[in-house]
Design an enzyme around this catalytic site. Structure first.
Site, PDB file in Angstrom:
ATOM      1  N   GLY A  72       0.812  -1.211   0.000  1.00 32.66           N
ATOM      2  CA  GLY A  72       0.000   0.000   0.000  1.00 32.66           C
ATOM      3  C   GLY A  72       0.846   1.261   0.000  1.00 32.66           C
ATOM      4  O   GLY A  72       0.531   2.233  -0.690  1.00 32.66           O
ATOM      5  N   THR A  73       1.924   1.243   0.749  1.00 32.56           N
ATOM      6  CA  THR A  73       2.762   2.440   0.835  1.00 32.56           C
ATOM      7  C   THR A  73       3.390   2.771  -0.520  1.00 32.56           C
ATOM      8  O   THR A  73       3.387   3.929  -0.947  1.00 32.56           O
ATOM      9  CB  THR A  73       3.859   2.235   1.901  1.00 32.56           C
ATOM     10  OG1 THR A  73       3.231   2.015   3.157  1.00 32.56           O
ATOM     11  CG2 THR A  73       4.765   3.446   2.005  1.00 32.56           C
ATOM     12  N   ASN A 152      -8.463   3.813   8.720  1.00 33.15           N
ATOM     13  CA  ASN A 152      -7.955   2.612   9.367  1.00 33.15           C
ATOM     14  C   ASN A 152      -8.265   2.573  10.858  1.00 33.15           C
ATOM     15  O   ASN A 152      -8.358   1.508  11.440  1.00 33.15           O
ATOM     16  CB  ASN A 152      -6.440   2.481   9.144  1.00 33.15           C
ATOM     17  CG  ASN A 152      -5.701   3.761   9.442  1.00 33.15           C
ATOM     18  OD1 ASN A 152      -6.052   4.825   8.934  1.00 33.15           O
ATOM     19  ND2 ASN A 152      -4.683   3.679  10.275  1.00 33.15           N
ATOM     20  N   GLN A 180      -7.738  -0.127   3.499  1.00 32.76           N
ATOM     21  CA  GLN A 180      -8.670  -0.718   4.473  1.00 32.76           C
ATOM     22  C   GLN A 180     -10.001  -1.099   3.839  1.00 32.76           C
ATOM     23  O   GLN A 180     -10.720  -1.937   4.371  1.00 32.76           O
ATOM     24  CB  GLN A 180      -8.917   0.258   5.635  1.00 32.76           C
ATOM     25  CG  GLN A 180      -7.716   0.465   6.528  1.00 32.76           C
ATOM     26  CD  GLN A 180      -7.283  -0.792   7.264  1.00 32.76           C
ATOM     27  OE1 GLN A 180      -8.022  -1.778   7.363  1.00 32.76           O
ATOM     28  NE2 GLN A 180      -6.060  -0.788   7.769  1.00 32.76           N
ATOM     29  N   SER A 200      -3.699  -3.226  -0.516  1.00 37.06           N
ATOM     30  CA  SER A 200      -2.618  -4.010   0.064  1.00 37.06           C
ATOM     31  C   SER A 200      -3.081  -5.439   0.260  1.00 37.06           C
ATOM     32  O   SER A 200      -4.201  -5.683   0.710  1.00 37.06           O
ATOM     33  CB  SER A 200      -2.217  -3.389   1.402  1.00 37.06           C
ATOM     34  OG  SER A 200      -1.342  -4.261   2.082  1.00 37.06           O
ATOM     35  N   HIS A 202      -1.938  -7.880   2.340  1.00 34.66           N
ATOM     36  CA  HIS A 202      -1.997  -8.518   3.665  1.00 34.66           C
ATOM     37  C   HIS A 202      -3.177  -8.052   4.501  1.00 34.66           C
ATOM     38  O   HIS A 202      -3.416  -8.579   5.586  1.00 34.66           O
ATOM     39  CB  HIS A 202      -0.677  -8.336   4.426  1.00 34.66           C
ATOM     40  CG  HIS A 202      -0.454  -6.963   4.979  1.00 34.66           C
ATOM     41  ND1 HIS A 202      -0.689  -6.654   6.293  1.00 34.66           N
ATOM     42  CD2 HIS A 202      -0.035  -5.824   4.391  1.00 34.66           C
ATOM     43  CE1 HIS A 202      -0.394  -5.372   6.496  1.00 34.66           C
ATOM     44  NE2 HIS A 202       0.004  -4.851   5.362  1.00 34.66           N
ATOM     45  N   THR A 238      11.646  -7.496 -11.188  1.00 36.53           N
ATOM     46  CA  THR A 238      11.027  -8.798 -11.400  1.00 36.53           C
ATOM     47  C   THR A 238       9.830  -8.969 -10.471  1.00 36.53           C
ATOM     48  O   THR A 238       9.912  -8.666  -9.276  1.00 36.53           O
ATOM     49  CB  THR A 238      12.062  -9.909 -11.152  1.00 36.53           C
ATOM     50  OG1 THR A 238      13.106  -9.764 -12.105  1.00 36.53           O
ATOM     51  CG2 THR A 238      11.434 -11.283 -11.283  1.00 36.53           C
ATOM     52  N   CYS A 326       1.189   5.875  23.976  1.00 41.30           N
ATOM     53  CA  CYS A 326       2.190   5.043  24.626  1.00 41.30           C
ATOM     54  C   CYS A 326       2.548   3.789  23.846  1.00 41.30           C
ATOM     55  O   CYS A 326       3.622   3.241  24.001  1.00 41.30           O
ATOM     56  CB  CYS A 326       1.708   4.647  26.016  1.00 41.30           C
ATOM     57  SG  CYS A 326       1.729   6.038  27.134  1.00 41.30           S
TER      58      CYS A 326
END
Lengths: 399, 347
Positions: A72-73, A152, A180, A200, A202, A238, A326
């Protein structure tokens, strides 16, 4: 106790059928699709099938409108850089404040180093785009508009169809980050004006390290990766044949059962939300509950912090994620929740549950049973929480 | 996920001394909701012996914040007030078999709460309490110079990144980088003079290259190292309109001026007239910001982009997100065209 995976917006389990489909392409049909011999021919033919499966998943008119990428990136980077390079007379990019970092950090870079004027359109408290601000930002200098199909973190869906029309009225190209959305909402690109779309592998039970960029036939394109003539010269290198074939199988399987899966996933998601909200006070669902991905739920729990919630969930075998500062190593909570003006009392305690078609009712019920005690445990420790159900008086020295 | 030691996990999953204490006679509170972590430390001190007979905590924060609080109570129980006062954040971190560097601020929070509780017991005023001019360095997380200096000295910090990991200062909008660098440089110089650290390790203000501030990671994407910024060729001039306070242009920090847009005002105003109107609107709205303990200063108007500098309690986060929208709407309504209002300088 079996672990429960509710972090499918982060990544998904590869379907075993997908792995089976991929395996021969490592050790037996390992040829290079560009080669003229039989080894190459077999791979080329399998990749064509995969391309058509992706074409079908997103309703593209032609299979050659699909360019395979590394994810995706890369698709997002290729789309944005191509649109700017192909329209040198225009130097403005419009995007939203809640995009994925794969868009936002590129936009920051382009603004800072390459003279691109970036408009980041704000959202309201439910994560819905400020359409008036978008209209106002469009102009003769707009090269590209890039809005995500679905967020997302909250699952909120942008009306990309109409947003694309507005972009075209201004003579700009339109790209959507559908990483997404692909597989979670019906997509029929041929009935829209969308020029480019990123997805994407995955995120829909395919292998990692693979994505696709949809490029509408006739759209001017400048490759991000120059090299060989692979992907019709639009993406050198490739092809990652096993992964491409894996994505093809995942797309085929997703599309085949989508009509039954999506309502079932949505019902489970709603069961989860109702179960938690009924049992736990001082929490609310973030995002646009009327137009959301069926699998995504982000619930903000007030007066406690997300990482602590995740650690306690994890101890009970429940995997979720958090927009909390965090967990990410950043010190501020999610840019999406901040753009939505979610109060700080809750933004630090936002937890995302994301389901897949493999999620079961028994799993959801186990989560509903586990969450209230975890929230109570942390609130009992929180100086902002008092047992009367209100907010304790708190006068910190440095606040 | 973080790699927490078994001891951190143990103190998080089985916190010692969590909860409120009815008969506490020394209490220290640090942090806030907006900053993402807060700790209330409650002590029961024997007035005869000065011995801390019991300690309890209430913490809002992540796993390591809760574990650090739990460790703190274990460390102080049985000690005299003066013995407790000698504890540092390093003692808390060591008690827990270490914390990830990014989480060291949790141990510092514990130490700060202890300092506050000890001061409360002794009836002392905390010197950091009054936030005198210049004392507050990081507005996003309300971190003052005294706390930063203590963290630098106790932990022998010599990089900006580590200062942020230990104190959170500079981890928000990063507009305090310059004063932070100056402070680190001054404290390090003093430490070199005292023979505490080697001159070669000391941070020297202005010595290139300065390590970039820790990049924000939002959803797990690692942002690669970026080459140093090219020198800005033309920094936008600040607009001098009374009675708005104008900050001197920080040339190196502002992004290069984008090509000025040909703004078309539906009201037929020139850009200068629009700027004056924006300045007036901001001046009218300043009392709202000031009521929240903050302030807003107009930095620049460029095309449809209004840059403002936010100051005050939690500038980068709370007030900014809550009120910039309101400011934008006012400007938009008055000038009848769209503007975006952005906090500046970011980065």
């Amino acid at each position: 106790m079996d672990p429960i995976y509710l972090d499918n917006n982060a990544t998904t389990r590869v379907f075993p059928e997908v792995v089976q489909e991929m395996l021969p392409f490592f050790t037996e049909q390992f040829g290079n699709a560009s080669s003229i011999h039989a080894f190459g021919e077999e791979v080329g033919s399998a990749m064509r099938t995969a391309r058509r499966a992706v074409q079908a998943l997103i309703g593209a008119e032609h299979d050659h409108e699909i360019i395979f990428t590394s994810g995706g990136t890369e698709s997002n980077n290729a789309a944005i850089r191509s649109a700017l390079a192909a329209n040198p007379a225009r130097n403005e990019l419009i995007t939203s404040a809640v995009e994925h970092p794969a868009i936002l950090s590129l936009a920051d870079w382009l603004e800072k180093h390459e003279g691109v004027v970036v408009h980041r359109i704000p959202v309201d408290g439910k994560g819905r785009l400020d359409i008036d601000a978008y209209r106002a930002a469009l102009g003769p200098k707009t090269a590209l508009v890039s809005f995500m199909w679905a967020n997302n973190e909250t699952g909120t869906i942008f009306p990309v169809d109409g947003l694309a029309d507005l972009a075209h009225d201004a003579g700009a190209l339109f790209h959507t980050d559908a990483v997404q959305a692909a597989g979670k909402v019906p997509i029929d690109l041929k009935s829209t004006e969308i020029d480019m779309l990123s997805l994407s592998s995955h995120k829909l039970h395919g292998p990692k390290g693979l994505g696709a960029l949809y490029l509408r036939k006739g759209t001017r394109f400048r490759p991000l990766l120059r090299g060989g003539h692979q992907e019709r010269g639009r993406r050198g290198g490739t092809e990652n044949a096993p992964a491409i074939i894996g994505l093809g199988k995942a797309a085929e399987m997703t599309l085949a059962t989508m009509a039954q899966d999506l309502p079932r996933i949505e019902a489970l998601r709603n069961r989860l939300e109702n179960g938690i909200v009924q049992k736990v006070g001082h929490c609310f669902i973030t995002g646009d509950t009327r137009d959301r991905l069926p699998n995504t739920s982000t619930i903000a729990f007030e007066y406690i912090e997300g990482e602590a919630i995740l650690m306690l969930l994890n101890k009970q075998g429940i995997a979720a994620s958090s927009g909390s500062a965090c967990t990410s190593g950043s010190l501020e909570p999610s840019h999406v929740l901040r753009a939505m003006d979610i109060p700080f009392t809750a933004a630090h305690g936002a937890i995302r549950f994301s389901l897949s078609r493999e999620t079961t009712e028994a799993e959801i019920d186990r989560v509903i049973d586990a969450v209230p005690a975890i929230i109570d445990q942390l609130r009992d420790m929180s100086p902002f929480w008092s047992t009367e159900g209100g907010v304790a008086a708190f006068n910190p020295e440095y606040a | 996920m973080w790699e927490y030691s078994e001891k951190v996990k143990d103190h998080f999953f089985n916190p010692r001394n969590a909860g409120a204490m009815e008969d506490a006679n020394a209490v220290g509170e640090v942090g806030s909701l907006s900053c993402g972590d807060a700790l209330k430390l409650m002590l029961k001190v024997n007035p005869e012996t000065d011995i801390i007979e019991d300690a309890k905590f209430q913490t809002f924060g992540c796993g390591s914040a809760i574990a650090s609080s739990s460790a703190l109570t274990e460390l102080v129980i049985g000690k005299t007030i003066d013995e407790a006062r000698a504890l540092t954040n390093q003692d808390i971190a060591e008690f827990l078999d270490g914390l990830p560097p990014e989480k060291m601020h949790c141990s510092v929070m514990g130490q700060e709460a202890l300092t506050a509780a000890v001061a409360a017991w002794k009836g002392e005023e905390l010197e950091e309490d009054d936030h005198e001019e210049g004392a507050l360095i990081c507005k996003c997380f309300a971190v003052d110079a005294g706390m930063i200096e203590r963290a630098i000295r106790t932990n022998k910090l010599t990089t900006l990144e580590m200062v942020t990991f230990y104190t959170k200062a500079g981890g928000g909008c990063s507009s305090c980088r310059e004063p932070l660098e100056e402070l680190l440089s001054d404290v390090n110089a003093a430490m070199v003079a005292e023979g505490v650290i080697a001159a070669a390790d000391a941070f020297v203000f202005g010595a290139a290259p300065v390590a970039p501030p820790p990049q924000k990671k939002t959803t797990g994407f690692v942002i690669p190292d970026m080459p140093p910024d090219p020198p800005a060729t033309a920094a936008p001039e600040p607009i001098a309109i009374q009675p708005i306070r104008v900050k001197p242009a920080t040339a190196a920090k502002l992004p290069p001026a984008p090509a000025p847009e040909t703004a078309t005002s539906p009201k037929g105003l020139s850009l200068a007239q629009e700027t004056i109107a924006i300045a007036r609107i901001i001046e009218e709205m300043r009392p709202i910001f000031q009521a929240d303990g903050g302030d807003v200063i107009l930095m620049d108007v460029d095309g449809n982009k209004v840059s403002v500098e936010m100051t005050g309690a939690c500038a980068g986060c709370q007030i900014a997100s809550l009120t910039l929208g309101g400011l934008r709407k006012r400007i938009r309504d008055e000038l009848e065209r769209d503007f975006i209002v952005v906090p500046a300088p970011k980065n």
